[in-house]
Design an enzyme around this catalytic site. Structure first.
Site, PDB file in Angstrom:
ATOM      1  N   GLU A 192       5.625  -3.494   0.833  1.00 22.50           N
ATOM      2  CA  GLU A 192       5.749  -3.162  -0.594  1.00 22.50           C
ATOM      3  C   GLU A 192       4.960  -1.880  -0.784  1.00 22.50           C
ATOM      4  O   GLU A 192       3.737  -1.875  -0.709  1.00 22.50           O
ATOM      5  CB  GLU A 192       5.194  -4.284  -1.451  1.00 22.50           C
ATOM      6  CG  GLU A 192       6.000  -5.563  -1.304  1.00 22.50           C
ATOM      7  CD  GLU A 192       5.341  -6.745  -1.980  1.00 22.50           C
ATOM      8  OE1 GLU A 192       4.579  -6.555  -2.934  1.00 22.50           O
ATOM      9  OE2 GLU A 192       5.573  -7.867  -1.516  1.00 22.50           O
TER      10      GLU A 192
ATOM     11  N   GLY B  90       0.838  -1.195   0.000  1.00 21.77           N
ATOM     12  CA  GLY B  90       0.000   0.000   0.000  1.00 21.77           C
ATOM     13  C   GLY B  90       0.871   1.243   0.000  1.00 21.77           C
ATOM     14  O   GLY B  90       2.020   1.221  -0.449  1.00 21.77           O
ATOM     15  N   SER B  91       0.321   2.311   0.543  1.00 24.40           N
ATOM     16  CA  SER B  91       1.021   3.595   0.478  1.00 24.40           C
ATOM     17  C   SER B  91       2.135   3.680   1.533  1.00 24.40           C
ATOM     18  O   SER B  91       2.131   2.931   2.524  1.00 24.40           O
ATOM     19  CB  SER B  91       0.021   4.727   0.696  1.00 24.40           C
ATOM     20  OG  SER B  91      -0.548   4.597   1.971  1.00 24.40           O
TER      21      SER B  91
ATOM     22  N   CYS C 170       1.791   0.174  -9.090  1.00 26.38           N
ATOM     23  CA  CYS C 170       2.949   0.682  -8.349  1.00 26.38           C
ATOM     24  C   CYS C 170       4.140   0.855  -9.278  1.00 26.38           C
ATOM     25  O   CYS C 170       4.874   1.826  -9.190  1.00 26.38           O
ATOM     26  CB  CYS C 170       3.281  -0.240  -7.182  1.00 26.38           C
ATOM     27  SG  CYS C 170       3.517  -1.950  -7.660  1.00 26.38           S
TER      28      CYS C 170
HETATM   29  P1  NAD Z   1      -3.398   2.325   1.468  1.00 28.93           P
HETATM   30  O1  NAD Z   1      -2.090   2.397   2.148  1.00 28.93           O
HETATM   31  O2  NAD Z   1      -4.343   3.436   1.637  1.00 28.93           O
HETATM   32  O3  NAD Z   1      -4.200   1.019   1.915  1.00 28.93           O
HETATM   33  C1  NAD Z   1      -3.656  -0.282   1.798  1.00 28.93           C
HETATM   34  C2  NAD Z   1      -4.353  -1.217   2.786  1.00 28.93           C
HETATM   35  O4  NAD Z   1      -4.043  -0.789   4.123  1.00 28.93           O
HETATM   36  C3  NAD Z   1      -5.867  -1.230   2.696  1.00 28.93           C
HETATM   37  O5  NAD Z   1      -6.315  -2.572   2.892  1.00 28.93           O
HETATM   38  C4  NAD Z   1      -6.285  -0.341   3.860  1.00 28.93           C
HETATM   39  O6  NAD Z   1      -7.582  -0.623   4.335  1.00 28.93           O
HETATM   40  C5  NAD Z   1      -5.246  -0.705   4.899  1.00 28.93           C
HETATM   41  N1  NAD Z   1      -5.021   0.298   5.949  1.00 28.93           N
HETATM   42  C6  NAD Z   1      -5.315   1.623   5.918  1.00 28.93           C
HETATM   43  N2  NAD Z   1      -4.889   2.216   7.061  1.00 28.93           N
HETATM   44  C7  NAD Z   1      -4.321   1.251   7.824  1.00 28.93           C
HETATM   45  C8  NAD Z   1      -3.654   1.236   9.095  1.00 28.93           C
HETATM   46  N3  NAD Z   1      -3.512   2.349   9.822  1.00 28.93           N
HETATM   47  N4  NAD Z   1      -3.157   0.069   9.524  1.00 28.93           N
HETATM   48  C9  NAD Z   1      -3.251  -1.055   8.804  1.00 28.93           C
HETATM   49  N5  NAD Z   1      -3.873  -1.113   7.597  1.00 28.93           N
HETATM   50  C10 NAD Z   1      -4.395   0.027   7.109  1.00 28.93           C
HETATM   51  O7  NAD Z   1      -3.052   2.097  -0.085  1.00 28.93           O
HETATM   52  P2  NAD Z   1      -4.054   2.065  -1.320  1.00 28.93           P
HETATM   53  O8  NAD Z   1      -4.525   3.460  -1.606  1.00 28.93           O
HETATM   54  O9  NAD Z   1      -5.055   0.983  -1.104  1.00 28.93           O
HETATM   55  O10 NAD Z   1      -3.063   1.585  -2.495  1.00 28.93           O
HETATM   56  C11 NAD Z   1      -2.317   2.446  -3.280  1.00 28.93           C
HETATM   57  C12 NAD Z   1      -0.863   2.458  -2.840  1.00 28.93           C
HETATM   58  O11 NAD Z   1      -0.342   1.123  -2.858  1.00 28.93           O
HETATM   59  C13 NAD Z   1       0.029   3.230  -3.781  1.00 28.93           C
HETATM   60  O12 NAD Z   1       0.932   4.015  -3.038  1.00 28.93           O
HETATM   61  C14 NAD Z   1       0.786   2.149  -4.548  1.00 28.93           C
HETATM   62  O13 NAD Z   1       2.016   2.546  -5.088  1.00 28.93           O
HETATM   63  C15 NAD Z   1       0.927   1.107  -3.505  1.00 28.93           C
HETATM   64  N6  NAD Z   1       1.190  -0.203  -4.119  1.00 28.93           N
HETATM   65  C16 NAD Z   1       2.438  -0.749  -3.993  1.00 28.93           C
HETATM   66  C17 NAD Z   1       2.724  -1.962  -4.583  1.00 28.93           C
HETATM   67  C18 NAD Z   1       4.087  -2.593  -4.458  1.00 28.93           C
HETATM   68  O14 NAD Z   1       4.191  -3.790  -4.691  1.00 28.93           O
HETATM   69  N7  NAD Z   1       5.125  -1.879  -4.100  1.00 28.93           N
HETATM   70  C19 NAD Z   1       1.746  -2.640  -5.298  1.00 28.93           C
HETATM   71  C20 NAD Z   1       0.497  -2.048  -5.409  1.00 28.93           C
HETATM   72  C21 NAD Z   1       0.225  -0.834  -4.795  1.00 28.93           C
END
Ligand code: NAD
Length: 470
Positions: A239, A217-218, A273
């Site tokens: 990641e 995620g982010s 990503c």
């Molecule tokens: P996000 O970080 O907002 O959410 C990811 C997950 O984390 C979701 O399931 C969300 O519900 C959960 N979450 C949110 N707050 C949390 C907390 N405090 N504790 C634990 N879990 C929590 O990301 P997004 O908007 O869903 O995805 C987009 C991001 O993901 C982009 O930055 C992208 O580059 C990244 N990404 C990275 C890869 C990689 O392999 N490097 C692959 C795909 C996406």
């Protein structure tokens, strides 16, 4: 003729949240809104299931191969659900399901390494025996819900762990169906899918019963997850985001690569990503590059993912659309020119015109931040050194690419990129067998191939005297 009844997971009976179709902007289904206090039971059961699952590698191989077959058999239903909740064209959802099945089969057959003798010249016999960790928590985003879930669950389960998997609340449905389909192939409680919001993710990441937290995620959420996991000292794999640069070399054949380059930036509506998020072109070729990409962007078929012929679906959700609008209007205010797009489409749903931005100031947010949408800034460079410095001038380090006709020269420039994966004349292709790791803010730990399995194992060492000694 019997009509096909799509496989669906039953509607939640307790508290729930709605799921929106980004192609219409309307809610079309629901998922359970689970709370952190439910995790004690779920993780307790995952612990119980681990006792049996960890002991028998042959059963695991058979079950994971059956899991791959089960995913394939349910492929059509999963793909349609994925397109409805995420927005991507149906063909891309099918590809994601196929990748999920392939990954289950890959890790089923990879197997945990057998005992490994180690020696340092002394008369002792030491041996590493690779052991599983226990329940693993997987927390995943909305851009590739099934593919990223499978990249976590296949190696974790193959290594002998059990898993609690939390999808994004924007895309819980295909993952719930995946959990239900896999439950027919796996012993009870080996994999549990939980759905809910941020607080559920936070509780899962910090739960004392979890031995490894694997998150995609982010960057900001990744930091919060790492802080949470620090409380139980669980292993952490992150990641995170990327802001990948692509560099075009002087000898590049623009017309030849334009289509491939366009899709390297715009696949899945740019919500990848490892998409090309910044493009550096030699000043001599700049106008030609901008024009070729603008033509491709203007001719791309934008529409609902389920509509035949759609090449680019909607942006997945409202916060993401707002971020793309903000970055783009800021770039235009900073002096950039929209060679294509630059605005939302006037139709229901979260559609944004595929956008090529020219003459973008290097400090504009669309260059320095991860825009994660159908927008590509194109910058001109004078010398190659200048382009390499600009490409590496970012807090991210996920991927990068170099495009040209002389492949050896392109590969030599690729070698200078500070990132985890660099491509020549391509961007984003990954083999199941290769390591996948970002540097700087793009991640911690290694996924993919045998390294992904290793990340879910711990070395247990038996140390004894050599034969004939006491
Ligand atoms: P996000 O970080 O907002 O959410 C990811 C997950 O984390 C979701 O399931 C969300 O519900 C959960 N979450 C949110 N707050 C949390 C907390 N405090 N504790 C634990 N879990 C929590 O990301 P997004 O908007 O869903 O995805 C987009 C991001 O993901 C982009 O930055 C992208 O580059 C990244 N990404 C990275 C890869 C990689 O392999 N490097 C692959 C795909 C996406």
């Amino acid at each position: 003729m019997a009509t096909h009844q799509p496989r669906r997971v039953p509607k939640p009976t307790g508290a729930s949240f709605t799921v929106t179709d980004p192609a219409t902007g309307e809610a079309f289904d629901e998922a359970p809104d689970q709370q952190g206090d439910e995790l004690d039971t779920v993780i307790g059961r995952a612990h119980e299931a681990w006792r049996g699952w960890r002991t028998d590698p042959e059963t695991r191989t058979t079950a994971l191969l059956a899991a791959g077959d089960a995913v394939e058999a349910a492929g059509a239903d999963m793909a349609v659900l994925l397109t409805r909740e995420q927005g991507k064209p149906l063909a891309e959802s099918y590809a994601e399901v196929a990748r999920t099945a392939a990954r289950l089969r890959y890790y089923a057959q990879l197997g945990v390494p057998g005992p490994q003798p180690i020696t340092d010249g002394r008369p002792v016999r030491s041996e590493i025996r690779w052991r599983s960790l226990g329940p693993v928590a997987a927390i995943v985003p909305w851009n590739f819900p099934l593919q990223i879930a499978s990249a976590k669950l296949a190696p974790a389960l193959a290594a002998g762990n059990t898993m609690v998997l939390k999808p994004s609340p924007f895309t819980p449905l295909a993952t719930r169906l995946l959990g239900s389909v896999l439950s027919a192939a796996l012993p009870e409680d080996v994999l549990t899918v939980v759905t809910g919001h941020e607080s559920l993710g936070a509780r899962l990441a910090s739960h004392p019963g979890i031995r490894h937290v694997t998150f995609t995620g982010s960057v900001s959420t990744g930091r919060a997850v790492a802080r949470g996991a620090a409380s139980s000292l669980a292993r952490v794999t992150l990641e995170l985001g990327g802001n990948d640069a692509a560099i075009l070399l002087e000898d590049v054949d623009v017309e030849r690569i334009a289509d491939r380059l366009f899709w390297a930036a715009f696949r899945n509506c740019g919500q990848v990503c490892m998409a090309v998020k910044r493009l550096y072109a030699p000043a001599r070729l700049y106008d030609q590059v901008v024009e070729a990409l603008a033509q491709r962007a203007k001719s791309a078929v934008v529409g609902a993912g389920l509509a035949p012929g759609t090449e680019l679906g909607p942006v997945s959700n409202v916060p993401q659309l707002a971020r793309i609008e903000r970055c783009t209007s800021r770039a235009l205010a900073d002096g950039a020119r929209a060679a294509a797009g630059g605005h939302r489409l006037a139709r229901p749903g979260y559609f944004f015109a595929p956008t090529i931005l020219a003459d973008v100031p290097p400090a504009s947010a669309v260059v320095t931040q991860e825009q994660f949408g159908p927008v590509l800034p194109v910058m001109a460079y004078g010398s190659l050194d200048e382009a390499v410095v600009a490409a590496n001038d970012t807090g991210f380090g996920l991927g990068g690419s170099v495009w040209g006709t002389d492949l050896d020269e392109a590969a030599a420039v690729a070698d200078r990129l500070e990132c985890g994966t660099a491509w020549v004349n391509h961007h984003g292709e990954l083999s199941l067998a290769q390591p996948f790791a970002g540097i700087k803010d793009s991640g911690v730990g290694v996924a993919g191939g045998p390294w992904g399995l290793q990340g879910n194992l711990r070395p247990f060492v038996v140390h004894r005297p050599e034969e004939g000694r006491r």
